[in-house]
Design an enzyme around this catalytic site. Structure first.
Site, PDB file in Angstrom:
ATOM      1  N   SER A 122      24.811  14.350 -12.733  1.00 43.34           N
ATOM      2  CA  SER A 122      24.448  13.903 -11.838  1.00 43.34           C
ATOM      3  C   SER A 122      24.075  15.172 -10.685  1.00 43.34           C
ATOM      4  O   SER A 122      23.156  14.631 -10.006  1.00 43.34           O
ATOM      5  CB  SER A 122      26.043  13.755 -10.791  1.00 43.34           C
TER       6      SER A 122
ATOM      7  N   LYS B 156      27.878  19.371  -5.951  1.00 41.30           N
ATOM      8  CA  LYS B 156      27.592  18.238  -5.192  1.00 41.30           C
ATOM      9  C   LYS B 156      26.181  19.554  -4.356  1.00 41.30           C
ATOM     10  O   LYS B 156      26.272  20.324  -4.411  1.00 41.30           O
ATOM     11  CB  LYS B 156      27.402  16.998  -4.936  1.00 41.30           C
TER      12      LYS B 156
END
Length: 278
Positions: free
Chosen positions: A42, A119
């Site tokens: 990701s 993230k």
């Protein structure tokens, strides 16, 4: 008799040494640096599957989420941070708290599942965030992006979970070249990093998110392959992340393995030793 006493004392000393070592390691991990192994794609290309890094816990101070979790379900071991430090949960504050900066790569605790996620911080408290045709808008203004060529990787199973990458250039056979469009995104504070595009999909067009006080909005750099704040917590995303759920900032990759295990030294990526995370 003396030999038995010596043997018994030696055993006790060994146990003490192990206990002391575990206590020291626990304190070190709780207060300073936590190891983190990248399990998914990701955050490509900033972070690759198999990157091993240490998370700087001193960057944002401490909360209940700073306590380490130990999740080994195959061995019946599931010790959660709330089991150890749950009494400090609930006030959304931190001890010696530091404010994260827009663009930081952050490890945080998922507000529902409790799993550790990593993230990039895009939206601060009070911001509005929207994605239109893949372009991020902060407080109504588009974030600057520039084309940066193509990200290419080999189509093969990656990491312990044997994940296969998604490709913009359609179905790719084993060993083929998997391509994604690359752009450089620059946030209002000047932080720049590469982002990847795979396809036109629902997460490329969103409503307007208003980040509440004491919360943050996160996105993965591999935009079409990231469950992040664009999705609500109840549908597999992370939604808005409370301040107290931040664990620390990812500053540097120690080493990286392209194989199934970090012990397979012949699969280590030589160009990622001690590489800074930007």
């Amino acid at each position: 008799m003396a030999d038995k006493e010596k043997s018994g004392n030696a055993f006790v000393e060994t146990v003490k040494t192990i206990v002391y070592a575990l206590v020291i390691a626990g304190v070190f991990r709780t207060l300073f640096f936590q190891p983190f192994w990248i399990p998914s794609g990701s955050m490509k290309e900033t972070l690759l599957i198999g990157d091993f890094l240490f998370v700087n816990k001193m960057a944002y101070g401490y909360s209940y989420a700073s306590c380490p979790s130990l999740m080994l379900p195959s061995y019946g071991i599931e010790v959660d941070a709330r089991d150890v430090c749950g009494s400090f949960d609930g006030d959304n504050t931190r001890l010696w708290g530091g404010e994260p900066k827009r663009g930081d790569v952050v490890v945080f605790r998922h507000p529902v599942s409790g799993r550790d996620y990593i993230k990039r911080l895009i939206g601060l408290p009070g911001d509005t965030v929207q994605v239109k045709q893949g372009l991020v808008y902060l407080n109504g203004e588009p974030v600057k992006v520039e084309d940066a060529g193509t990200f290419t990787e080999k189509m093969t199973a990656q990491g312990p979970q044997r994940l296969r990458p998604r490709c913009e250039n359609g179905p790719v056979g084993e060993g083929g070249s998997c391509e994604k469009s690359r752009q450089t995104e620059t946030l209002p504070n000047g932080v720049s990093y590469p982002i990847l595009n795979i396809a036109n999909q629902q997460s490329d067009n969103t409503g307007v998110y208003s980040v509440p006080a004491g919360h943050y909005f996160f996105m993965g750099d591999n935009r079409d392959n990231s469950a992040d704040s664009r999705l609500a917590q109840q549908v597999g995303g992370v939604g808005f992340v409370p301040y107290e759920n931040l664990i620390g900032r990812a500053d540097r990759i120690m080493f990286s393995s392209a194989g199934r295990s970090m012990l397979f030294f012949w699969t280590w990526r030589g160009d990622r030793f001690f590489k800074g995370v930007e």
